[in-house]
Each structure stands twice: as C-alpha cells, then as structure tokens.
Design a protein around this motif. Structure first.
Motif, PDB file in Angstrom:
ATOM      1  N   THR A  81       0.836  -1.207   0.000  1.00  0.00           N
ATOM      2  CA  THR A  81       0.000   0.000   0.000  1.00  0.00           C
ATOM      3  C   THR A  81       0.862   1.245   0.000  1.00  0.00           C
ATOM      4  N   CYS A  82       1.896   1.245   0.819  1.00  0.00           N
ATOM      5  CA  CYS A  82       2.809   2.393   0.859  1.00  0.00           C
ATOM      6  C   CYS A  82       3.443   2.606  -0.512  1.00  0.00           C
ATOM      7  N   ALA A  83       3.873   1.508  -1.146  1.00  0.00           N
ATOM      8  CA  ALA A  83       4.504   1.609  -2.466  1.00  0.00           C
ATOM      9  C   ALA A  83       3.533   2.130  -3.516  1.00  0.00           C
ATOM     10  N   LEU A  84       2.275   1.702  -3.432  1.00  0.00           N
ATOM     11  CA  LEU A  84       1.266   2.185  -4.368  1.00  0.00           C
ATOM     12  C   LEU A  84       1.162   3.703  -4.304  1.00  0.00           C
ATOM     13  N   TYR A  85       1.080   4.235  -3.100  1.00  0.00           N
ATOM     14  CA  TYR A  85       0.930   5.686  -2.923  1.00  0.00           C
ATOM     15  C   TYR A  85       2.203   6.444  -3.310  1.00  0.00           C
ATOM     16  N   THR A  86       3.363   5.970  -2.891  1.00  0.00           N
ATOM     17  CA  THR A  86       4.597   6.698  -3.209  1.00  0.00           C
ATOM     18  C   THR A  86       4.898   6.639  -4.705  1.00  0.00           C
ATOM     19  N   SER A  87       4.603   5.510  -5.340  1.00  0.00           N
ATOM     20  CA  SER A  87       4.829   5.402  -6.791  1.00  0.00           C
ATOM     21  C   SER A  87       3.905   6.342  -7.552  1.00  0.00           C
ATOM     22  N   ARG A  88       2.655   6.457  -7.092  1.00  0.00           N
ATOM     23  CA  ARG A  88       1.724   7.387  -7.738  1.00  0.00           C
ATOM     24  C   ARG A  88       2.162   8.834  -7.546  1.00  0.00           C
ATOM     25  N   GLY A 365       0.255   1.954   5.780  1.00  0.00           N
ATOM     26  CA  GLY A 365       1.022   2.212   4.565  1.00  0.00           C
ATOM     27  C   GLY A 365       0.629   3.519   3.902  1.00  0.00           C
ATOM     28  N   CYS A 366      -0.656   3.822   3.904  1.00  0.00           N
ATOM     29  CA  CYS A 366      -1.139   5.079   3.334  1.00  0.00           C
ATOM     30  C   CYS A 366      -0.622   6.276   4.123  1.00  0.00           C
ATOM     31  N   ILE A 367      -0.712   6.192   5.455  1.00  0.00           N
ATOM     32  CA  ILE A 367      -0.246   7.288   6.312  1.00  0.00           C
ATOM     33  C   ILE A 367       1.237   7.535   6.107  1.00  0.00           C
ATOM     34  N   ALA A 368       2.017   6.444   6.083  1.00  0.00           N
ATOM     35  CA  ALA A 368       3.463   6.587   5.906  1.00  0.00           C
ATOM     36  C   ALA A 368       3.796   7.203   4.554  1.00  0.00           C
ATOM     37  N   ALA A 369       3.094   6.769   3.504  1.00  0.00           N
ATOM     38  CA  ALA A 369       3.366   7.297   2.162  1.00  0.00           C
ATOM     39  C   ALA A 369       3.117   8.795   2.086  1.00  0.00           C
ATOM     40  N   MET A 370       1.995   9.254   2.661  1.00  0.00           N
ATOM     41  CA  MET A 370       1.704  10.689   2.657  1.00  0.00           C
ATOM     42  C   MET A 370       2.718  11.457   3.495  1.00  0.00           C
ATOM     43  N   SER A 371       3.160  10.842   4.588  1.00  0.00           N
ATOM     44  CA  SER A 371       4.175  11.481   5.432  1.00  0.00           C
ATOM     45  C   SER A 371       5.510  11.554   4.706  1.00  0.00           C
ATOM     46  N   ILE A 372       5.836  10.530   3.959  1.00  0.00           N
ATOM     47  CA  ILE A 372       7.079  10.508   3.182  1.00  0.00           C
ATOM     48  C   ILE A 372       7.053  11.580   2.101  1.00  0.00           C
ATOM     49  N   ASP A 373       5.921  11.713   1.418  1.00  0.00           N
ATOM     50  CA  ASP A 373       5.793  12.743   0.393  1.00  0.00           C
ATOM     51  C   ASP A 373       6.004  14.130   0.987  1.00  0.00           C
TER      52      ASP A 373
END
Length: 389
Positions: A81-88, A365-373
């Motif tokens: 899930t994290c990868a999906l968001y960061t890749s997008r 995974g979603c929360i982490a991806a948005m935080s990473i962005d």
C-alpha cells in the motif's frame, strides 16, 4: 577504531582480511578475523575457521548499487500500500521482499473482513493484487533478503539510508520498515546460539556460497525451508533435508522441485535435537527419527534452521538498535508512522499493536506514504491525494 566498508552480506575491515556476516532473525553480527569470531550479543571472541576467500570474492563481483527515493523492506499489505501511494506520487520506490508466500496475509485461507473483497478470495490472491497494483504504478519489486541497514537523520535530499542484501546495496532518501510480526518465538535448539555465525545460518541466499562442495543440513518443511534448500543445491555437495513430518511430493510442487535434485537427502519424521560442533564451528547435527532407536548425528559443516512459522514476534533483527523499540518489541512511531530516526518509517505488524488486521496495515502504509511525500518535498502538511497523469 575499525572502520567498515559494507559490501553485500560481507564487510571488509580496512587494512585487514576480516569480514562480517549478518544472521537473519537474530540480533547478532559475527566478525570473523584470523580464525576467531566476535559475537556482538555476547561481546566475546571464539576460535573459528574463516570461510573460503573464493566465495567471498565471488559474492563481491557484480554488486549492484540502487538509488531511490523510498526503500520499503517487506512486501505485505502495509508495504504494498505504501509503495502504491509513493509510486503514484512519482517517487522512485523499491520493495525488498524476502518471500511473498510466507507472510501473515499470504497464508490466510480466506479474507472475509476486508472491505470490497469477495469472501472467497484467499489472502495470497489479495496480496498478489496489491503487489501487482503497486508494480503497475512503477514500483520496483525485488525478492531479496535484507540482513542489515544503516540509517542517519536525513534532510529529505541526501541518500541517508542504506539497505544491504546479498545481491545489491540500496541507497534511499527514506526508508520504510514493513516486515510484519511472524518472527520465531520458540527457544533456540541446544548449540544453535553457540554456533551462530560459525555454521548456523538463517539465510541460504546470504551464506550458501560459503558451503560449496560441503555437507549442509536444512531443518523445516515450510515453503521458506524448501526454497532455501533448493538454492543450496547449487553449492553444497549434499543437502540433508530434515523434516518433522513426511512431505508428500505428489501434493506439493515445491517438494517435487527440491527432491528432483540428486544431491538432496531427505530425513523424514525427524526432529532436530541439537547442533554439534567444536572450536572450528559446526560439525554435525543430532537428530531423532521416529521408529529409530536412539539419537544419531549427521555430519555437516552448516545448518540452516527454518522452524515452522506462525510466530508473533516483530521481525526486527536486521534493524539492530538503529531505531527505538517499545518494551514489547514493536518499533516506536509517531502519528506519521515515523520512527526515532528522521526519514525512517515503520508500518503494519512490526509496530506490534493489538490491531493485527489487513485493513489496519494498509492504512499504516497510506499514512506513511503521505508522510514521506511531505518529508521528501519539504511540505508542512500532507497532500491528500495525487493526480496520476
């Protein structure tokens, strides 16, 4: 002070002929130097026999170095899930997944409480869809055993996180820990900890080349054990496969694949009793077989232990003490899923919360991806969603 230049699963000490090996699943680094071994857990030296230099040099050849924005260790629902968001979000993302078939979701027979999923779907099917979706948006998915990481507080610009695997070194601007919580909780076998790094291993892909033309044993009959034993057939003279039950080749293609190798000797209905050895390291394993009077010893130079899965311990051995942990063994994070090290995030069951559910892991995974962005792009607040063109 000794300085290390890490290469694959080995680290050369500047000015010496020493090297370091990392043992998966245990918080230990073994430093081999002039026939002596240093175990970081006990802080003691013990005599041992160095591994073959030719194998060391072969493992160094062709080492790949990968630079990315986001490195994710673990390919379960949280990592995918994290990868999906960061890749997008157009962030170069790499997933390092040891085995896509042995995680908590993968071994679940049916999914009945994940929103929008038919209750006849298996956990493996759901995970396959999650992985494929991330790959479709650009995620670089790799099967790899991570044995060590190096991290430092980052600024979102430099590659301050390094992940080591037997085949590649990944340098990332941010790192996500998503290895789950199915770590082995059973006590070690007698002699297992004594010879850890001196013949006892938990990663054939890391250490297999050290046992070229040698006798080795693999204990366990789960998928991981069979895949690792198959890998060892490329190097070992004989792979002694010790299983507590009697695997049926006609019912499992993985059993068929393993047993078709002429250098595999199967010991069914057998229990591993202890790991035997001397000052040079492992020299055998003691086995008890149903229907046979008394224990007997199988002479081997290495033993790879893959006990039955189903544990509940967070898998954090490769992290060592690089981030803060809770008393229960879970990784400590804040509301953004960020650990004690800036730019390092932890998601899913590795946090060891009471809510071990697929939907919770995906949310992490979603929360982490948005935080990473937000972290990598220097924003003060998260961006709700990205439009993928």
């Amino acid at each position: 002070m000794l300085k290390f230049q890490l290469i694959s699963s080995l680290a050369l000490i500047v000015g010496t002929s020493s090297f370091v090996t990392r043992s998966a699943r245990h918080n230990a680094i073994t430093l081999q130097y002039k026939k002596r071994t240093f175990d970081s857990r006990s802080s003691k030296w013990a005599h041992t026999t160095p591994r073959r230099c030719s194998s060391l040099l072969k493992m160094m050849d062709g080492m790949e170095v990968i630079e990315c924005d986001v490195a994710i260790v673990g390919g379960g629902p949280a990592g995918c899930t994290c990868a999906l968001y960061t890749s997008r979000a157009d962030l170069k993302t790499v997933i390092l997944d040891k085995n896509p078939s042995v995680g908590a979701l993968a071994i679940t027979s049916h999914i009945a409480n994940y929103p929008g999923v038919d209750r006849s779907m298996t956990g493996q099917e759901l995970l396959d869809q999650m992985r494929d979706q991330a790959i479709q948006y650009g995620t670089d998915y790799r099967r790899a055993q991570v044995f060590m990481i190096d991290v430092e507080d980052g600024d979102g610009v430099k590659y301050s996180k390094t992940v080591y695997t037997p085949d590649a070194t990944i340098k990332a601007r941010s790192l996500v820990l998503a290895t789950g919580a199915m770590g082995r909780v059973s006590p070690p076998f007698p002699g297992e900890e004594t010879y850890l790094g001196q013949g006892v291993s938990y990663c054939a892909t890391c250490d297999g080349a050290f046992y070229r033309d040698s006798e080795v044993a693999v204990f366990g009959m789960n998928l991981e054990a069979m895949e690792e034993a198959t890998f060892l057939t490329k190097f070992a003279k004989t792979v002694h496969w010790v299983t507590p039950n009697d695997p049926r080749p006609g019912e499992d293609e993985h059993v068929q694949e393993l047993l078709k190798h002429e250098n595999v000797k199967q010991w069914t209905k057998s229990r591993l009793i202890s790991v035997e050895g001397d000052v040079s390291g492992v020299n055998g394993i003691k086995v008890r077989q149903r229907g046979v009077d008394g224990d007997f010893t199988i002479p081997v130079e290495g033993v790879f232990i893959y006990s039955a899965g189903g544990g509940s311990k967070p898998i954090t051995d490769f992290i060592q003490s690089k981030v803060d942990f809770k008393e229960d063994g879970g990784v400590t994070v804040n509301e953004d899923m960020e650990t004690s090290v800036k730019g390092v995030f932890a998601i899913g069951d590795i946090r060891n919360t009471s809510f071990k559910q697929v939907v919770v892991a995906a949310a992490d995974g979603c929360i982490a991806a948005m935080s990473i962005d937000k972290y990598l792009k220097g924003r003060k607040s998260v961006k709700v969603d990205w439009i993928h063109k």
